[in-house]
Design a protein around this motif. Structure first.
Motif, PDB file in Angstrom:
ATOM      1  N   PHE A   1      11.728  66.844  63.659  1.00 36.87           N
ATOM      2  CA  PHE A   1      12.864  67.042  62.767  1.00 36.87           C
ATOM      3  C   PHE A   1      12.555  66.331  61.447  1.00 36.87           C
ATOM      4  CE2 PHE A   1      14.552  67.854  66.907  1.00 36.87           C
ATOM      5  CZ  PHE A   1      15.566  68.784  66.728  1.00 36.87           C
ATOM      6  N   GLU A   2      11.880  67.041  60.558  1.00 43.07           N
ATOM      7  CA  GLU A   2      11.394  66.423  59.326  1.00 43.07           C
ATOM      8  C   GLU A   2      12.513  65.980  58.390  1.00 43.07           C
ATOM      9  OE1 GLU A   2       8.813  69.466  57.793  1.00 43.07           O
ATOM     10  OE2 GLU A   2       7.036  68.496  58.670  1.00 43.07           O
ATOM     11  N   ASN A   3      13.663  66.623  58.478  1.00 40.45           N
ATOM     12  CA  ASN A   3      14.755  66.334  57.551  1.00 40.45           C
ATOM     13  C   ASN A   3      15.843  65.449  58.149  1.00 40.45           C
ATOM     14  OD1 ASN A   3      13.669  67.897  55.373  1.00 40.45           O
ATOM     15  ND2 ASN A   3      14.240  69.732  56.510  1.00 40.45           N
ATOM     16  N   VAL A   4      15.539  64.813  59.261  1.00 41.94           N
ATOM     17  CA  VAL A   4      16.452  63.820  59.836  1.00 41.94           C
ATOM     18  C   VAL A   4      15.716  62.485  59.834  1.00 41.94           C
ATOM     19  CG1 VAL A   4      17.731  63.101  61.879  1.00 41.94           C
ATOM     20  CG2 VAL A   4      17.620  65.534  61.264  1.00 41.94           C
ATOM     21  N   ASP A   5      16.110  61.584  58.957  1.00 43.53           N
ATOM     22  CA  ASP A   5      15.434  60.297  58.820  1.00 43.53           C
ATOM     23  C   ASP A   5      15.704  59.363  59.993  1.00 43.53           C
ATOM     24  OD1 ASP A   5      14.359  61.079  56.416  1.00 43.53           O
ATOM     25  OD2 ASP A   5      15.938  60.179  55.208  1.00 43.53           O
ATOM     26  N   ASN A   6      16.924  59.415  60.499  1.00 50.21           N
ATOM     27  CA  ASN A   6      17.314  58.522  61.590  1.00 50.21           C
ATOM     28  C   ASN A   6      18.123  59.322  62.597  1.00 50.21           C
ATOM     29  OD1 ASN A   6      18.970  56.619  63.168  1.00 50.21           O
ATOM     30  ND2 ASN A   6      18.093  55.062  61.830  1.00 50.21           N
ATOM     31  N   ALA A   7      17.529  59.626  63.735  1.00 48.88           N
ATOM     32  CA  ALA A   7      18.170  60.492  64.726  1.00 48.88           C
ATOM     33  C   ALA A   7      19.469  59.898  65.254  1.00 48.88           C
ATOM     34  CB  ALA A   7      17.208  60.755  65.882  1.00 48.88           C
TER      35      ALA A   7
ATOM     36  N   LYS B   1      28.352  65.348  82.470  1.00 43.94           N
ATOM     37  CA  LYS B   1      27.455  64.341  83.038  1.00 43.94           C
ATOM     38  C   LYS B   1      26.761  64.843  84.309  1.00 43.94           C
ATOM     39  CE  LYS B   1      27.197  59.435  84.214  1.00 43.94           C
ATOM     40  NZ  LYS B   1      26.270  59.650  85.336  1.00 43.94           N
ATOM     41  N   GLU B   2      27.523  65.455  85.183  1.00 45.87           N
ATOM     42  CA  GLU B   2      26.949  65.933  86.443  1.00 45.87           C
ATOM     43  C   GLU B   2      25.907  67.022  86.178  1.00 45.87           C
ATOM     44  OE1 GLU B   2      28.313  68.190  90.578  1.00 45.87           O
ATOM     45  OE2 GLU B   2      29.821  67.247  89.279  1.00 45.87           O
ATOM     46  N   ALA B   3      26.251  67.975  85.310  1.00 46.66           N
ATOM     47  CA  ALA B   3      25.315  69.060  84.984  1.00 46.66           C
ATOM     48  C   ALA B   3      24.073  68.511  84.298  1.00 46.66           C
ATOM     49  CB  ALA B   3      26.003  70.097  84.103  1.00 46.66           C
ATOM     50  N   HIS B   4      24.280  67.524  83.438  1.00 42.73           N
ATOM     51  CA  HIS B   4      23.155  66.897  82.737  1.00 42.73           C
ATOM     52  C   HIS B   4      22.201  66.238  83.724  1.00 42.73           C
ATOM     53  CE1 HIS B   4      21.077  63.756  80.391  1.00 42.73           C
ATOM     54  NE2 HIS B   4      21.161  64.612  79.394  1.00 42.73           N
ATOM     55  N   ASP B   5      22.765  65.525  84.703  1.00 40.96           N
ATOM     56  CA  ASP B   5      21.936  64.855  85.708  1.00 40.96           C
ATOM     57  C   ASP B   5      21.164  65.871  86.544  1.00 40.96           C
ATOM     58  OD1 ASP B   5      22.857  62.430  84.824  1.00 40.96           O
ATOM     59  OD2 ASP B   5      24.361  62.186  86.405  1.00 40.96           O
ATOM     60  N   ARG B   6      21.815  66.970  86.888  1.00 42.16           N
ATOM     61  CA  ARG B   6      21.132  67.990  87.690  1.00 42.16           C
ATOM     62  C   ARG B   6      20.003  68.634  86.894  1.00 42.16           C
ATOM     63  NH1 ARG B   6      23.972  72.296  88.864  1.00 42.16           N
ATOM     64  NH2 ARG B   6      25.912  71.785  87.784  1.00 42.16           N
ATOM     65  N   ALA B   7      20.238  68.852  85.601  1.00 44.61           N
ATOM     66  CA  ALA B   7      19.194  69.445  84.755  1.00 44.61           C
ATOM     67  C   ALA B   7      17.995  68.515  84.649  1.00 44.61           C
ATOM     68  CB  ALA B   7      19.757  69.754  83.368  1.00 44.61           C
ATOM     69  N   GLU B   8      18.253  67.224  84.517  1.00 43.14           N
ATOM     70  CA  GLU B   8      17.172  66.248  84.406  1.00 43.14           C
ATOM     71  C   GLU B   8      16.365  66.130  85.693  1.00 43.14           C
ATOM     72  OE1 GLU B   8      18.743  62.503  83.128  1.00 43.14           O
ATOM     73  OE2 GLU B   8      18.354  62.945  81.021  1.00 43.14           O
TER      74      GLU B   8
ATOM     75  N   TYR C   1      20.952  70.789  70.495  1.00 42.80           N
ATOM     76  CA  TYR C   1      20.462  69.926  69.413  1.00 42.80           C
ATOM     77  C   TYR C   1      20.569  68.438  69.726  1.00 42.80           C
ATOM     78  CZ  TYR C   1      20.304  74.141  66.563  1.00 42.80           C
ATOM     79  OH  TYR C   1      20.012  75.391  66.077  1.00 42.80           O
ATOM     80  N   MET C   2      21.653  68.025  70.373  1.00 43.57           N
ATOM     81  CA  MET C   2      21.769  66.605  70.690  1.00 43.57           C
ATOM     82  C   MET C   2      20.708  66.196  71.703  1.00 43.57           C
ATOM     83  SD  MET C   2      24.131  65.324  68.750  1.00 43.57           S
ATOM     84  CE  MET C   2      23.356  66.427  67.550  1.00 43.57           C
ATOM     85  N   GLY C   3      20.397  67.106  72.623  1.00 44.24           N
ATOM     86  CA  GLY C   3      19.331  66.814  73.578  1.00 44.24           C
ATOM     87  C   GLY C   3      17.971  66.756  72.907  1.00 44.24           C
ATOM     88  N   ASP C   4      17.750  67.645  71.953  1.00 48.42           N
ATOM     89  CA  ASP C   4      16.463  67.661  71.242  1.00 48.42           C
ATOM     90  C   ASP C   4      16.264  66.384  70.443  1.00 48.42           C
ATOM     91  OD1 ASP C   4      16.139  70.199  72.239  1.00 48.42           O
ATOM     92  OD2 ASP C   4      16.956  71.168  70.459  1.00 48.42           O
ATOM     93  N   LEU C   5      17.332  65.924  69.803  1.00 49.83           N
ATOM     94  CA  LEU C   5      17.229  64.696  69.016  1.00 49.83           C
ATOM     95  C   LEU C   5      17.072  63.468  69.908  1.00 49.83           C
ATOM     96  CD1 LEU C   5      19.933  65.367  66.256  1.00 49.83           C
ATOM     97  CD2 LEU C   5      17.489  65.041  65.868  1.00 49.83           C
ATOM     98  N   SER C   6      17.639  63.521  71.104  1.00 49.03           N
ATOM     99  CA  SER C   6      17.593  62.355  71.992  1.00 49.03           C
ATOM    100  C   SER C   6      16.225  62.190  72.642  1.00 49.03           C
ATOM    101  CB  SER C   6      18.669  62.484  73.081  1.00 49.03           C
ATOM    102  OG  SER C   6      19.958  62.477  72.505  1.00 49.03           O
ATOM    103  N   GLY C   7      15.712  63.268  73.218  1.00 49.21           N
ATOM    104  CA  GLY C   7      14.472  63.134  73.984  1.00 49.21           C
ATOM    105  C   GLY C   7      13.269  63.842  73.414  1.00 49.21           C
ATOM    106  N   GLY C   8      13.445  64.451  72.253  1.00 49.78           N
ATOM    107  CA  GLY C   8      12.371  65.243  71.678  1.00 49.78           C
ATOM    108  C   GLY C   8      11.075  64.500  71.435  1.00 49.78           C
ATOM    109  N   GLN C   9      11.166  63.296  70.915  1.00 48.78           N
ATOM    110  CA  GLN C   9       9.955  62.552  70.589  1.00 48.78           C
ATOM    111  C   GLN C   9       9.185  62.144  71.849  1.00 48.78           C
ATOM    112  OE1 GLN C   9       8.816  62.322  67.383  1.00 48.78           O
ATOM    113  NE2 GLN C   9      10.547  63.702  67.179  1.00 48.78           N
TER     114      GLN C   9
END
Length: 358
Positions: A231-237, A84-91, A199-207
């Motif tokens: 992500f054409e092959n993921v219907d529901n992120a 969480k801390e590293a994620h916040d710093r990256a953001e 990948y989880m970050g890409d699916l979360s904020g990619g759009q």
């Protein structure tokens, strides 16, 4: 193409068939199973026994239960809390904040895409190498997740067909790439940390990032230049992320290995932040030179010595301070009224000179 229901998202690999789970109903609920009575009886007996334990034993038992609970903690939750801390710093890096505001130049976006290309090329090479490893096999989703092919299209869009001859891996990206290769070849049980982080970050904020990039850089709405985010092959992120986390939690890993994975995920965030810092530096250099009618001009920020029209040893006047004299001149000359006066003055001088030499 693959899609997942909420019921499916709760199923992970590695669950033992001897567990008494009962049968799932059509709505995903679990119906009672015959073995539940024996479990209830065993639990009652265990409770009766525990009542006879003295206070010291209760404290010892409580500590043991806490340890067991920690050992059984879901890997996805450990990663979420542990990073969480590293994620916040990256953001909150300048590059990410500027990106989200739409304050990004195309040249900088191209550099970021290049770093992503080398990163995902390394990651997916190691995922392919370890696709049968028990600590990673359940998380191998090449059709749904892999990004190298999409990034190749983006690179060709930005750099042309001969893009491979025009780009190179930056210093920060190279360190990240080397770490991914090391993990894949020597500690494959840690590979999940890098896959989870990316990948989880890409699916979360990619759009969101896709829309920001298209708007800020005036990229085609048809997807050219932003294939990475599609992500054409993921219907529901959201449902896919639930499935991915469930499979992470079902990996047969001890507590020590889980802690090492969390530690590795924090390293992954650090590598990403180093790339962001590198892009910030590149962005600062780009910001110092603005093209105005084809002439590179210092923007008044940063070191004035970077201005191509800066005098090596300024004495006084306009060269003192942080602004470039050439930029000041252009700013003045850009005013239509002053342009008219200047043109009139030049014409007057020319006519006087012509009269003089007649």
């Amino acid at each position: 193409m693959i899609s997942f229901s909420l019921a499916e998202s709760g199923v992970g690999w590695g669950w033992s068939t001897c567990l008494c789970l009962g049968e799932r109903t059509a709505m995903g609920a679990v119906s009672p199973a015959p073995c539940q009575e024996s479990h209830s009886a065993a639990m009652s007996a265990e409770l009766e026994t525990s009542e006879a334990v003295d206070e010291s034993e209760k404290r010892s038992s409580g500590a043991s239960d806490k340890e067991n609970h920690t050992r059984m903690a879901d890997l996805s939750e450990l990663l979420k809390e542990g990073t969480k801390e590293a994620h916040d710093r990256a953001e909150n890096t300048q590059f990410v904040k500027d990106f989200l505001k739409g304050n990004i130049r195309k040249e900088l976006f191209k550099l970021a895409t290049t770093a992503l290309y080398f990163t995902y090329s390394a990651l997916e090479e190691e995922m392919e190498r370890n696709k049968d490893h028990p600590a990673f096999a359940p998380l191998y989703f090449p059709t749904e997740l892999h990004r190298k092919e999409a990034l190749t299209k983006d690179m060709e869009y930005f750099f042309g067909e001969d893009w491979e001859e025009k780009v190179r891996c930056s210093e920060a990206a190279q360190k990240y790439v080397e770490r991914i290769h090391y993990v894949g070849q020597n500690e494959p049980e840690l590979l999940v940390a890098h896959a989870y982080t990316r990948y989880m970050g890409d699916l979360s904020g990619g759009q969101v990032l896709k829309k920001v990039a298209q708007r800020a850089l005036k990229l085609p709405s048809t997807g050219e230049g932003t294939q990475f985010y599609l992500f054409e092959n993921v219907d529901n992120a959201q449902q896919f992320k639930q499935l991915y986390r469930a499979r992470m939690n079902a990996l047969d890993l001890n507590l020590k290995t889980k802690e090492r994975i969390v530690e590795e995920a924090n390293k992954a965030f650090e590598y990403n932040m180093q790339i962001f810092d590198e892009l910030d530096q590149a962005g600062s250099l780009l910001a110092r030179e603005i093209l105005e009618d084809g002439v590179p001009v210092h923007d008044g920020k940063g070191d004035v010595r970077k201005c191509p029209y800066y005098a090596a040893k300024p004495d006084r006047g306009a060269l003192e301070g942080s602004s470039c004299p050439f930029r000041t001149a252009l700013a003045v000359l850009s005013q239509p009224s002053l342009q008219f006066i200047l043109a009139a003055g030049v014409a007057l001088v020319a006519s006087l000179l012509a009269w003089y030499y007649m």
